[in-house]
Design a protein around this motif. Structure first.
Motif, PDB file in Angstrom:
ATOM      1  N   GLY A  71       7.976 -13.941 -31.504  1.00  0.00           N
ATOM      2  CA  GLY A  71       7.261 -13.147 -31.087  1.00  0.00           C
ATOM      3  C   GLY A  71       6.543 -13.697 -29.704  1.00  0.00           C
ATOM      4  N   ASP A  72       5.317 -13.229 -29.281  1.00  0.00           N
ATOM      5  CA  ASP A  72       4.751 -13.750 -28.056  1.00  0.00           C
ATOM      6  C   ASP A  72       3.289 -13.525 -28.235  1.00  0.00           C
ATOM      7  N   ARG A  73       2.708 -14.074 -29.189  1.00  0.00           N
ATOM      8  CA  ARG A  73       1.330 -14.062 -29.659  1.00  0.00           C
ATOM      9  C   ARG A  73       0.785 -15.369 -29.057  1.00  0.00           C
ATOM     10  N   PRO A  74      -0.344 -15.368 -28.314  1.00  0.00           N
ATOM     11  CA  PRO A  74      -1.614 -14.199 -28.490  1.00  0.00           C
ATOM     12  C   PRO A  74      -1.270 -13.255 -27.251  1.00  0.00           C
ATOM     13  N   GLY A  80       2.892 -10.991 -47.722  1.00  0.00           N
ATOM     14  CA  GLY A  80       3.059  -9.844 -48.545  1.00  0.00           C
ATOM     15  C   GLY A  80       2.551  -8.526 -47.751  1.00  0.00           C
ATOM     16  N   ASN A  81       2.251  -8.402 -46.618  1.00  0.00           N
ATOM     17  CA  ASN A  81       1.841  -7.308 -45.870  1.00  0.00           C
ATOM     18  C   ASN A  81       2.016  -7.585 -44.501  1.00  0.00           C
ATOM     19  N   TRP A  82       2.700  -6.699 -43.799  1.00  0.00           N
ATOM     20  CA  TRP A  82       3.552  -6.825 -42.534  1.00  0.00           C
ATOM     21  C   TRP A  82       2.403  -6.873 -41.593  1.00  0.00           C
ATOM     22  N   TYR A  83       1.476  -6.006 -41.698  1.00  0.00           N
ATOM     23  CA  TYR A  83       0.416  -5.990 -40.557  1.00  0.00           C
ATOM     24  C   TYR A  83      -0.296  -7.213 -40.656  1.00  0.00           C
ATOM     25  N   TYR A  93       1.442  -2.003 -34.669  1.00  0.00           N
ATOM     26  CA  TYR A  93       2.610  -2.180 -35.550  1.00  0.00           C
ATOM     27  C   TYR A  93       3.371  -3.003 -34.657  1.00  0.00           C
ATOM     28  N   TYR A  94       3.998  -4.074 -35.271  1.00  0.00           N
ATOM     29  CA  TYR A  94       4.856  -5.097 -34.607  1.00  0.00           C
ATOM     30  C   TYR A  94       6.189  -4.631 -34.944  1.00  0.00           C
ATOM     31  N   ARG A 115       8.757  -4.607 -30.327  1.00  0.00           N
ATOM     32  CA  ARG A 115       7.784  -3.959 -29.613  1.00  0.00           C
ATOM     33  C   ARG A 115       6.637  -4.273 -30.319  1.00  0.00           C
ATOM     34  N   VAL A 116       5.462  -4.132 -29.832  1.00  0.00           N
ATOM     35  CA  VAL A 116       4.127  -4.040 -30.283  1.00  0.00           C
ATOM     36  C   VAL A 116       3.447  -2.749 -29.985  1.00  0.00           C
ATOM     37  N   VAL A 117       3.507  -1.970 -30.978  1.00  0.00           N
ATOM     38  CA  VAL A 117       2.942  -0.352 -30.731  1.00  0.00           C
ATOM     39  C   VAL A 117       1.340  -0.313 -31.034  1.00  0.00           C
ATOM     40  N   ALA A 118       0.414  -0.230 -30.204  1.00  0.00           N
ATOM     41  CA  ALA A 118      -0.828   0.253 -30.291  1.00  0.00           C
ATOM     42  C   ALA A 118      -1.258   1.657 -30.298  1.00  0.00           C
TER      43      ALA A 118
END
Length: 658
Positions: free
Chosen positions: A291-294, A351-354, A614-615, A626-629
């Motif tokens: 990823g590329d957080r933040p 246990g929760n992708w979000y 959603y990532y 993709r990061v979907v906002a």
């Protein structure tokens, strides 16, 4: 690492992990502890409440170890508690935390109920770790200090496990032996014991041993006074001008950790044990996502886990590309931190992708309830330093809306709710942890506030749990961060039921259906004498909250309620965007509610307002990630034991009544 979730609608490219046996080789802790202060006056020493203080004085005299050093090391390991003879999460016993991991494992049962889907957006095979009692030769020296203390003192191992005075003597003997091995005199000056204290941490590297010794000497300089879990008053006088002979550490024969670019504060010892990002099989890969957080998306949560396994086994698991992953692990004996996944990348831990996509996961070596577990002060302090650093770096508020237990992470879908995790469990001391974070939990409003924060006294709050060592059998009496909830203001009333679990509530140590935890905040629903009711899982839930011994305190906060005209509003386990937000090539994720609602007339404490996000990451190469906002906004709320989300369009946000 307990319980879990399985999303019934996997996206293309998601992988099924193989079943893996986890050898729980042993529980870990540090060599003996030590500490002392001026001996109490003779009259006080004869008191039943000063027996432990007298034991420190006697052991110090017999083994020629400064009382203050004995007391400070013991405080760092156990805060002078004996835990009714029960071992710690790493097999340590008594106020000196002498380790006997093989005995602890042999006398405990390990329950790993539920499936293991730490990623939280795909189906996975169940992973049920198995327990094996390791051979003596396979147990590291730091996990068998009690047998060594038995050799040095001539005392039976059982006595060292169960008798606090014997345990303190064993710790003093071990410390004296370390001092002699270093060629140092048995000096009465505490400053001359730095090297021995560092060696007794059990660490094999200079940085970890030094960090541990520095903590011990911090305790020596500040002093402490505390009443232990069995009513013993112990005092360590402050020595603010004490300066340790740190040069001794150069002669301790410890290795040097490589400078390998770990993301840790300078105040901790940290090494890199990378989780593999590897492709295998038929277009499958593991065990995290790049990823590329933040920059690409914010990091809003830190999730506190326990490993349900011992250090060596866990270090092997994290290097298995077909297993799951997390960002850091902290060792119980000495607080050593291993980093596995960079903060920019997304580990599979919650246990929760979000929540995964928005969080950093920290595992703590230990077992939730196998047996009646307790965690070391060394681990708490190291963890708190790491969390403070991460919170500063990524702008994460230090509160219970953002510093979550794994047991606070919601199931992403209705079918996943029964399998969600329950660690770090009721014995994690959240009140103490937030003191170490520099954000102590406290009253923040007047007595008539419409919001309260759960805040029992950890040591005296001892609800009955079952299933720690034998399924259905009561756990040993133990301090707890959690408070039980009833359907009426009566301890004989039925417990609150969680309809999402599809089971009747119990007092099982892993049953979260009718429990609230220290630091969580709820809207007040009613009061009756010594009882208070809160809104919880769509119900009015009661708990004892007497004025003279409160289990909750008034707090400030914002609450949400259904908008006028709505009979109820749905509750969600993830804050995903609306369908229209997804670009071509990214499958829209379903936004389905959990089996819960907020009925009209109820209120729930609100945290952040966040956009649906959603990532999308289902391929080994990150070029398709993709990061979907979206445009839809959500509020995070404290709904039950776990957090949840509601659409901002469905609710009204308002200040709680004061």
């Amino acid at each position: 690492m307990r319980g879990s979730a399985t999303d019934p609608t996997p996206a293309p490219g998601h992988r099924r992990l193989r079943r893996t046996a986890v050898p729980l080789a042993s529980v870990a802790l540090l060599l003996p502890l030590l500490g002392s202060a001026p001996a109490p006056d003779p009259a006080a020493a004869d008191s039943a409440t000063h027996r432990l203080q007298q034991a420190f004085a006697g052991a110090a005299a017999e083994y020629h170890v400064p009382q203050s050093v004995l007391l400070a090391v013991s405080y760092l390991q156990s805060r002078w508690d004996r835990h009714a003879g029960a071992p710690s999460v790493t097999g340590g016993y008594g106020p000196m935390h002498l380790t006997d991991a093989r005995t602890a494992i042999a006398t405990a049962e390990h329950f790993a109920e539920g499936t293991e889907d730490a990623r939280g957006d795909t189906a996975r095979a169940a992973l049920h770790p198995s327990v094996e009692v390791p051979a003596e030769s396979a147990v590291p020296a730091r996990l068998r200090t009690l047998p060594k203390a038995a050799e040095l003192t001539g005392l039976p191992a059982e006595e060292l496990r169960t008798d606090p005075a014997a345990n303190v003597a064993g710790g003093a003997a071990l410390l004296a032996a370390a001092q002699k091995e270093l060629g140092e005199p048995l000096s009465a000056d505490p400053a001359q014991w730095y090297g021995a204290v560092a060696r007794f941490s059990g660490a094999d590297d200079t940085a970890t041993a030094a960090r541990y010794a520095d903590d011990v000497y911090d305790v020596l300089r500040t002093g402490e006074e505390r009443t232990t879990d069995d009513g013993q008053l112990v005092t360590l006088a402050a020595q603010p001008r004490l300066t340790a002979d740190t040069a001794q550490l150069r002669r301790a024969g410890l290795r040097t950790l490589p400078a390998d670019g770990t993301e840790c504060p300078r105040s901790v010892s940290c090494e890199s044990v990378p989780a593999p990002y590897a492709e295998f099989g038929d277009n499958d890969y593991g065990n995290h996502d790049l990823g590329d957080r933040p920059a690409s998306q914010s990091i809003r949560y830190i999730v506190i886990h326990d490993t349900e396994g011992a250090w060596d086994g866990v270090m092997k698991l994290i290097q298995d590309p077909t297993y799951v992953s997390w960002n850091y692990t902290i060792r119980s004996t000495d607080g050593l931190i291993a980093q596995h996944v960079k903060a920019k990348d997304v580990a599979w831990h919650a246990g929760n992708w979000y929540v995964n996509a928005k969080s950093i996961g920290i595992e703590h070596e230990g077992f939730l309830a196998s047996p009646d577990a307790w965690y070391t002060e060394a681990m708490y302090r190291s963890s708190a330093r790491l969390v403070r650093y991460l919170a500063r770096t990524y702008g994460i508020p230090l509160d219970r809306q953002h510093i979550l237990g794994h047991d606070n992470v919601p199931g992403p879908t209705a079918s996943s709710v029964p399998g969600m995790h329950t660690d770090p469990g009721p014995y994690w001391d959240w009140r103490h942890y937030f003191r170490l974070l520099g954000q102590p939990l406290r009253r923040t409003a007047g007595p008539h506030s419409g919001v309260l924060t759960i805040l029992p006294d950890y040591a005296s709050n001892q609800p009955v749990y079952t299933g720690c060592t034998t399924r259905g059998e009561p756990c040993a009496a133990h301090g707890s961060s959690e408070v039980r909830l009833y359907t009426d203001h009566d301890v004989t009333a039925p417990l609150i039921k969680d309809i999402g679990l599809k089971t009747d509530p119990t007092d099982g140590v892993n049953d979260l259906s009718s429990r609230v935890s220290t630091g969580q905040s709820y809207a007040v629903a009613d009061r009756w004498g010594d009882w208070t009711a809160i809104w919880y899982l769509g119900q009015k839930a009661w708990f004892r909250n007497p004025v003279k011994d409160p289990t909750a305190v008034p707090a400030r906060g914002l609450v949400v309620r259904p908008r006028d005209g709505l009979a109820s509003v749905p509750v969600y386990g993830r804050a995903y965007p609306e369908k229209e937000a997804y670009p071509a090539g990214v499958p829209a994720q379903s936004v389905v509610p959990l089996p819960y609602t907020i009925p009209a007339g109820q209120k729930y404490v609100a945290g952040d307002e966040v956009p649906g996000e959603y990532y999308y990451a289902v391929t080994f190469t990150p070029d398709s990630h993709r990061v979907v906002a979206g445009q839809d906004l959500y509020y995070e709320i404290q709904y039950g034991h776990r957090i949840a989300f509601v659409r901002a369009a469905d609710v009204t946000l308002e200040a709680a009544a004061r």
